[in-house]
Design an enzyme around this catalytic site. Structure first.
Site, PDB file in Angstrom:
ATOM      1  CE  LYS A 309       4.669  36.804  54.087  1.00  0.00           C
ATOM      2  NZ  LYS A 309       4.082  37.502  55.252  1.00  0.00           N
ATOM      3  CD  GLU A 393       4.882  48.098  67.002  1.00  0.00           C
ATOM      4  OE1 GLU A 393       5.102  46.994  66.461  1.00  0.00           O
ATOM      5  OE2 GLU A 393       5.104  49.199  66.437  1.00  0.00           O
ATOM      6  NE  ARG A 421       9.245  50.060  66.253  1.00  0.00           N
ATOM      7  CZ  ARG A 421       8.948  49.947  64.964  1.00  0.00           C
ATOM      8  NH1 ARG A 421       7.883  49.263  64.584  1.00  0.00           N
ATOM      9  NH2 ARG A 421       9.704  50.518  64.062  1.00  0.00           N
TER      10      ARG A 421
END
Length: 665
Positions: A309, A393, A421
């Site tokens: 990354k 979540e 969610r």
């Protein structure tokens, strides 16, 4: 049989690559290859040295453009070669790429005819920062939340199979996505529903923050298992004697491709996907050869690639958390301008530290967002009371419910858009049992440049119909601290929404104080008020502006900081409903089912006919853009509110005055 996925550059190709790199260094503003790419078919015409040069030019484009617009720099720098290889082998839009979250699709946009518009990304009217089906036929599936790619790709594959299609479906998901339960629900179904699907696991060990949990550890084990150490050394020495350094590099690549032979219990194999990897995700020729092999397979496969990354930009490598997604920065140093004030997120985290100091039962829970929610300020001060559960979540909410049954006070810091969610666990596991879990909903309201996948415009609607929960919205930083203190003392479920970014700069008291549940704050009131303005949260300043402008026209108004979307201050509402010509509600939320709807319902319950003018967001998804400009466009402004009030101020209404106690000031 495994493919031979290593590739050796010829002397001519090496020379051409070195020449192209030298030219790019001599003329850094020249992006001659990228400028010539108008569709993925152009990528297929390039030689290997040209593909390598294209990767270099794309990195330069990302760093330069995002320095002005902001965006997800680190993730896109990490998938440059991977995206190039995918477009070299596959044919979009006939073949479909499904990017998990899709914040790493900038390279895909550059290669699919959007090069000339790329400088507009995340700006009003410009390219979206995520995949968007209405933006390009090459964007086969829109996304903005994690964990959706495998399920969506499987749905596409099954539909293709049923209609006799031949197209390839490729799902690209980061390792962080595999902390989502949805991803495993999809993996459980893939081998039972399709024979052709390619899953690419882009393993860079990061989501926004460093990945956590057993899955992250497991993937790391695959790459670093000591069982391979002897093979590394002994095979390396033998091959080097026979063929020198080049043969050694070839053997390394072949060994990586063959790891699945030595890892028969890899979890993906157990779930029915043939596993290949891990491979170097920055090695274009290796990736091309591998994808060409995988597209010929008649079974679901998973390719595990290792990427870095932020590759190619030193500041992004050194500060991967910061460069996951950020605003404008200096393209040379990576420096950004620090905000002049503390953000709401920082006020939340600093206050939670105070509350944890007061109460040993306070715990903090985040779903892979310690930086976004600012809980990275809490974690070093209360390490044993900080829990990052990954991008999960639903688990976060039920985990909090479990802790609450044992006397703890969990504060779940989850963006408003991501808490969507978890509606069922909020209802079934928290509110039904009346457990004292606090939902701290960051980014309540517009999320600006991130657009419709990230706007927090629905939380009042999806929460206020649930019994037992209270719902608060602060007008400033100090009131946020007070609401957190109030929620800590409240023996039941509580939700607090607060905006992205900084507030008005209100100083925060050293010691917060409790707010009476369901009571608003009267900010101004006169004897002859014709309008009562009930403003919620960030729109309280707009309410005061409306009142000032009306005063200039000779119309007196009361202004109420509502504080609570649930329960409403019925006493205050009834007083004004019986004594003014019209009620105005202001909210940074959709009108349907929001705060204004609650006021309308209560006025009806009181048997009153007082008109209620509501200002909020309309019934459609709001595009990305600057919050002030979007509010102006959609009539969420003082001027628009006054225009909507005018029909009710032509003549005074026949008031239904009754003897009620005066409102609290």
């Amino acid at each position: 049989m495994l493919p031979l996925v290593f590739y050796v550059k010829t002397p001519l190709e090496k020379w051409m690559l070195e020449l192209s790199v030298w030219v790019s260094q001599l003329y850094p503003n020249m992006t001659q290859i990228l400028d010539a790419i108008s569709s993925p078919s152009d990528v297929k015409q390039l030689s290997l040295p040209q593909l390598e040069q294209l990767a270099s030019e794309i990195r330069e484009e990302l760093i330069t453009v995002l320095a002005k617009t902001g965006g997800h720099l680190g993730p896109n720098l990490g998938v440059v070669e991977l995206t190039i290889a995918m477009h070299y082998v596959f044919n979009t839009p006939e073949d479909h790429f499904v990017f998990d979250v899709s914040h790493q699709a900038y390279v895909h946009k550059l290669l699919t005819g959007r090069r000339q518009q790329f400088h507009t990304i995340r700006t009003p009217g410009g390219l979206n920062g995520f995949m968007l089906r209405t933006e390009s036929p090459h964007d086969s599936y829109g996304a903005g939340h994690a964990g959706t790619a495998l399920s969506a790709a499987l749905g596409m594959a099954v539909a293709r199979d049923r209609t006799g299609g031949k197209e390839h479906i490729v799902a690209l998901a980061g390792d962080a996505a595999f902390t989502c339960g949805i991803a495993y629900e999809a993996l459980n179904n893939i081998p039972h529903h399709t024979r052709r699907l390619i899953v690419v696991l882009n393993d860079n060990e990061w989501s926004i923050d460093k990945n956590v949990g057993a899955i992250a550890s497991y993937l790391n084990t695959i790459v670093t298992n000591p069982r391979f150490d002897y093979l590394h050394e002994s095979a390396g020495r033998f091959v080097e004697k026979l063929g020198g350094k080049i043969a050694l590099r070839m053997a390394r690549k072949a060994e990586e491709a063959a790891k699945s032979i030595f890892w028969p219990s890899v979890i993906f194999e157990e779930l029915g996907l043939k596993y290949y990897g891990p491979l170097d995700g920055h090695d274009i020729p290796t990736l091309i050869k591998t994808f060409e092999f995988l597209k010929a397979q008649n079974r679901p496969v998973l390719l595990h690639v290792l990427t870095q990354k932020g590759k190619g930009f030193e500041p992004a490598l050194q500060k991967q958390k910061k460069f996951h997604g950020l605003g404008p920065y200096d393209p040379e140093t990576g420096e950004t301008k620090p905000p002049a004030l503390r953000t709401y997120s920082e006020v939340f985290a600093d206050t939670l530290v105070k509350l944890a100091n007061m109460n040993p039962r306070v715990v903090a829970i985040t779903a892979a967002m310690p930086n976004g929610t600012a809980l990275d300020r809490f974690q070093p001060r209360h390490r044993d009371r900080y829990f990052d559960v990954g991008i999960a979540e639903e688990h976060a909410v039920i985990f909090a419910a479990g802790m609450a049954t044992k006397g703890y006070k969990p504060f779940c810091a989850i963006y408003s858009t991501f808490l969507q969610r978890s509606v069922d666990p909020i209802i079934h596991d928290v509110c039904l049992q009346n457990l004292p879990v606090v939902f701290c909903m960051d980014r309540g309201g517009l999320s600006g440049d991130d657009g419709p996948t990230h706007h927090g415009l629905f939380d009042i609607s999806y929460l206020r119909g649930i019994p037992n929960i209270i719902h608060m919205d602060p007008k400033d930083e100090d009131e946020l601290a007070d609401m957190l203190f109030t929620a800590m003392q409240y023996d039941g479920p509580a939700a607090i929404r607060y905006p992205r970014g900084t507030g008005p700069g209100t100083p925060v008291k050293d010691v917060p104080r409790a707010i009476t549940i369901g009571k608003g704050e009267l900010l101004q009131h006169g004897e002859n008020d014709r309008v009562a303005i009930f403003a919620l949260g960030a729109l309280v300043p707009m309410g005061l502006e409306v009142a000032r402008n009306l005063e200039g026209e000779g119309v007196s108004s009361a202004v109420i900081n509502a504080r609570f979307a649930k329960p409403l201050d019925v006493e205050l509402l009834e007083f004004f409903a019986r004594n003014v010509d019209v009620i105005l509600t202001l909210e940074d939320h959709v009108l349907m089912g929001g705060f204004g709807s609650a006021v309308l319902e209560e006025v009806s319950n009181l048997g009153l006919s007082t008109p209620v003018v509501r200002i909020g967001w309309p019934d459609h998804f709001i595009e990305h853009g600057k919050p002030d400009a979007l509010r102006e466009k959609y009539g969420i402004s003082a001027a628009a509110a006054i225009e909507k009030l005018r029909p009710y101020l032509v003549e005074p209404r026949m008031l239904q005055r009754v003897a009620l106690p005066p409102p609290r000031v």
